[in-house]
Design a protein around this motif. Structure first.
Motif, PDB file in Angstrom:
ATOM      1  N   ALA A  83      44.266  27.512  38.747  1.00 26.09           N
ATOM      2  CA  ALA A  83      43.642  28.508  38.590  1.00 26.09           C
ATOM      3  C   ALA A  83      43.445  29.078  40.100  1.00 26.09           C
ATOM      4  O   ALA A  83      43.202  30.451  39.956  1.00 26.09           O
ATOM      5  CB  ALA A  83      42.188  28.287  37.844  1.00 26.09           C
ATOM      6  N   SER A  87      44.739  32.708  41.035  1.00 26.69           N
ATOM      7  CA  SER A  87      43.797  33.728  41.248  1.00 26.69           C
ATOM      8  C   SER A  87      43.850  34.414  42.642  1.00 26.69           C
ATOM      9  O   SER A  87      43.848  35.497  42.861  1.00 26.69           O
ATOM     10  CB  SER A  87      42.465  32.809  41.369  1.00 26.69           C
ATOM     11  N   ALA A 144      43.301  28.327  30.609  1.00 29.71           N
ATOM     12  CA  ALA A 144      42.127  28.302  31.911  1.00 29.71           C
ATOM     13  C   ALA A 144      42.979  28.457  33.215  1.00 29.71           C
ATOM     14  O   ALA A 144      42.603  28.531  34.300  1.00 29.71           O
ATOM     15  CB  ALA A 144      41.382  27.062  32.079  1.00 29.71           C
ATOM     16  N   SER A 147      42.564  32.808  35.565  1.00 23.92           N
ATOM     17  CA  SER A 147      40.850  33.343  35.557  1.00 23.92           C
ATOM     18  C   SER A 147      40.672  34.691  36.017  1.00 23.92           C
ATOM     19  O   SER A 147      41.139  35.112  37.419  1.00 23.92           O
ATOM     20  CB  SER A 147      40.182  32.469  36.524  1.00 23.92           C
ATOM     21  N   GLN A 199      35.144  26.773  39.417  1.00 27.41           N
ATOM     22  CA  GLN A 199      36.156  26.691  38.541  1.00 27.41           C
ATOM     23  C   GLN A 199      36.000  24.944  38.113  1.00 27.41           C
ATOM     24  O   GLN A 199      36.091  24.515  36.949  1.00 27.41           O
ATOM     25  CB  GLN A 199      37.355  26.840  38.916  1.00 27.41           C
TER      26      GLN A 199
END
Lengths: 273, 457
Positions: A83, A87, A144, A147, A199
């Motif tokens: 993630a 991101s 997940a 994000s 996270q």
């Protein structure tokens, strides 16, 4: 002198707030060494009158704590790594590239944060079950992996990366991937730290989705194991306190590792725009 | 860079290692059973279980059994069955109570759900459509299990009661002795109970130090059941109209308020009666059978006794002592593969005739056995909570009553105690809300199945 007094007052206030914040955790830690009578007693003491490790021994009776701890750790590290990477990538694209539809697309990403998770729970369950992903870690990792909050956070932190540095790298012949990995990522380390903490915490605490998707007991996560201390009519508080104490250890370690970068990272996301 | 690669490699290895430990195959542990004639006795009373057979033709098979508590007792059934049929591998999976009812119906929609699962009758509507009927004649079940016929749906039974739970008065033996009370002082009537509560109350000046009786936060547990003592059903003769706003319920409210008015307890002393009792603040509470297990596990220092809930008139058997609810037997997943369903049906017969493990489960749940061969068992008769019930046939099961009753009785009592609402007005409000909630539901009371049923308005 006045400044010194103000500083003392401020620090005293902060110390008091810290004490109030940390007290429940200390209470939980101490209570995990108490027997059932002491935990339920009206006459409460912070320190156990009789120290016992029975609550810690009882954890294993409820579930395979070592196994579930390992599962949670692995999932948390894996998802956090993925993630954070996606991101950073998304934040870099939205922050540093100019392309048609960038604004609406970013708004769309942000809009996904506004949808309550309960609304998507059942459709998502049906989708993942239909895809044959139930009882696999892929069903936990895939949703997940990207994000929207992480993209937002990284997009905000991109102001810390001067355009001139990127241009200079391009003029020197650096590829876009090289620039991303060797220039953008190191300059975003504060934001990465902040997001990593958030996270990791989210994944570590996540309960309902892993519970619904994972059916094999040995694959379950620690957060699900903790809920087995609460029965239909009562809760085994001693066991719950002991298991929760064990479960927060990785969270504390992650925070200690990243804490210096965390504040700077969170602040950069808050004030830049 | 090297560090990153190393970390990635370690992570990938971890993922592979963990994913390698996948769920058990449908063939279970891979053990084959070749001996049908095991020389074991046939178990059961009317319903029989013959262990001298091969399940699944002796081929290995795996069954999941989901449950939310009492795991050691449930595991005992599985272990005993697997000892007889080593080719059947049963995994008992402990589930959290709250979200079990979210996950279970979702899982039962497909073939990968558990073949066997525990159910609670409050979740009947949630799971009944995924359940296979028991492959056992209703008459056999009715002969061996109390109240079995009340669970018949279109001539079939999908689950029934394994035990019956009701309310009783729990008292602190040390406080009882300290007040100079003996077994002879155990009250039979509410008037006697009120006097005993006074004796058990300890005050420091005007300040309450020990409540004689505490019913805070347990309002929903007693309100409906106590009206039965006065001949008042929860539903009118049509079985669908709730009857809440009536003289019987008003009398129950006044009776409990009087005890607090005596100073034997207080709305502000021990806001949860059962916890207050466990903490040694309260001498007597009304609680259902589950409380016995909670006292033993959560409050082991409390020495407690249990006696039957008092009645209005000495020496007279009331219309009913209280209401009861059942803890249910297991359900069979109708969407499970055919071989699993067949094995689960065989296990079911074993489960329903396994007297020793059924007794252990009843005792751990604090329920009176619905399995008739256990009714006179010495251990059952010696259990404090179960012996307190007395004649279980004088308790009423109103059916799987919608939660609106409990919710609105709780609200009603909170209004009376904490918001100073007039009891009559609070009762009227409860009646209106319960009637409104039931208007959209297809619920019919099971009160008519009570052998001594007499309609009331």
């Amino acid at each position: 002198m006045r400044r010194r007094i103000a500083s003392i007052c401020l620090n005293t206030g902060l110390l008091a707030v810290s004490a109030v914040t940390i007290f429940p955790f200390v209470w939980m830690l101490m209570s995990s060494f108490k027997n059932a009578d002491e935990i339920a007693s009206v006459d409460q003491h912070l320190l156990p009158r009789v120290w016992t490790l029975a609550n810690y021994r009882s954890i294993q009776e409820h579930f395979d704590v070592v196994r579930l701890f390992g599962n949670s750790l692995l999932l948390s590290v894996a998802i956090t790594g993925i993630a954070v990477y996606t991101s950073l990538l998304g934040g870099y694209v939205f922050g540093k590239y100019r392309f048609r539809g960038r604004g609406p697309l970013f708004a769309l990403v942000l809009a996904t944060m506004m949808i309550p998770w309960a609304v998507v729970l059942i459709p998502r369950y049906t989708m993942f079950t239909g895809a044959g992903l139930q009882d696999s870690y892929a069903s936990i990792i895939i949703p997940a992996a990207i994000s929207s909050f992480g993209i937002f956070l990284m997009r905000q932190s991109m102001d810390n990366v001067p355009d001139e540095v990127l241009e200079a790298a391009r003029i020197d012949g650096a590829s876009e991937l090289y620039i991303f990995h060797r220039i953008v990522a190191p300059l975003s380390v504060n934001a990465i730290s902040a997001l990593a903490i958030f996270q990791f915490l989210w994944v570590w605490e996540d309960y309902l989705w892993p519970y619904l998707m994972l059916t094999t007991p040995s694959k379950q996560v620690l957060a699900v194991g903790l809920t087995t201390f609460s029965g239909q009519y009562s809760t085994d508080y001693g066991g719950l306190f002991a298991a929760t104490t064990v479960s927060i250890i990785p969270v504390v370690i992650v925070y200690v590792i990243f804490q210096k970068r965390f504040v700077a990272g969170a602040a950069s996301a808050a004030v830049k725009g | 860079m090297k560090t990153t690669r190393t970390l990635a490699a370690v992570l990938a290895a971890g993922v592979l290692m963990i994913t390698a430990c996948s769920s058990k195959p449908s063939g279970g542990d891979g053990v084959t059973d070749t001996t049908a004639a095991k020389g074991l006795p046939v178990a059961g009373a009317t319903l029989k279980y013959d262990p001298n057979t091969l399940v699944n033709d002796g081929k290995p098979i795996h069954l999941d059994w989901w449950a939310w508590g009492n795991i050691p007792q449930i595991q005992a059934f599985a272990d005993a069955y697997q000892k007889i049929h080593p080719n059947v591998d049963i995994t008992v999976v402990n589930q959290p109570w709250d979200d079990y009812w979210t996950k279970l119906p979702l899982q039962l929609q497909g073939p990968k759900g558990p073949a066997i699962f525990n159910i609670h009758n409050s979740q009947h509507d949630n799971v009944i459509k995924y359940m296979a009927p028991y492959d056992i004649p209703v008459d056999q079940l009715a002969a061996d299990y109390l109240n079995a016929k009340s669970h018949v749906i279109d001539g079939k039974i999908y689950y029934l009661d394994l035990g019956l739970m009701s309310g009783a008065i729990y008292y602190n033996k040390d406080m009882w002795a300290a007040a100079g009370l003996t077994d002879a002082d155990i009250p039979a009537t509410w008037d006697q109970f009120r006097e005993v509560a006074k004796k058990l109350t300890v005050k420091d000046g005007a300040k309450l130090k020990q409540a004689g009786f505490n019913f805070n936060s347990s309002f929903s547990a007693f309100q409906a059941g106590m009206a039965y003592q006065l001949g008042q059903n929860m539903f009118a003769a049509d079985g669908t109209t709730p009857t809440v706003d009536n003289p019987a319920n008003r009398q129950v409210i006044q009776r409990f308020l009087q005890i607090y008015a005596d100073g034997s307890g207080s709305k502000d002393f021990g806001t949860e009666a059962t916890t207050s009792f466990g903490q040694g603040q309260t001498a007597m509470v009304y609680a259902w059978g589950w409380y016995e297990g909670t006292l033993r596990s959560q409050f082991p220092a409390i020495k407690f006794g249990v006696f039957r809930t008092p009645v209005p008139t000495a020496g007279a058997t009331p219309y009913a002592y209280d209401r009861y609810n059942g803890e249910s037997t297991v359900g069979i997943n109708k969407n499970a593969p055919a071989d699993q369903q067949a094995a689960a049906q065989d296990f079911l017969k074993f489960y329903l005739t396994d007297k020793a493990d059924m007794k252990a489960l009843d005792l751990s749940l604090g329920v009176f056995p619905a399995y008739k061969p256990l009714a006179d068992d010495p251990e059952i008769k010696a259990d404090p909570a179960l012996q307190a019930y007395g004649d279980i046939s004088r308790y009423i099961w109103p059916g799987t009553v919608p939660s609106t009753f409990e919710d609105n009785f709780t609200k009603m009592w909170q209004d009376i105690l904490y918001n100073k609402v007039d009891p009559a007005k609070a009762l009227t409000t409860a009646q209106q809300k319960i009637a409104a909630d039931l208007a959209g539901k297809n619920f019919t009371s099971a009160e008519k199945l009570y052998p001594a049923y007499a309609p009331s308005n």
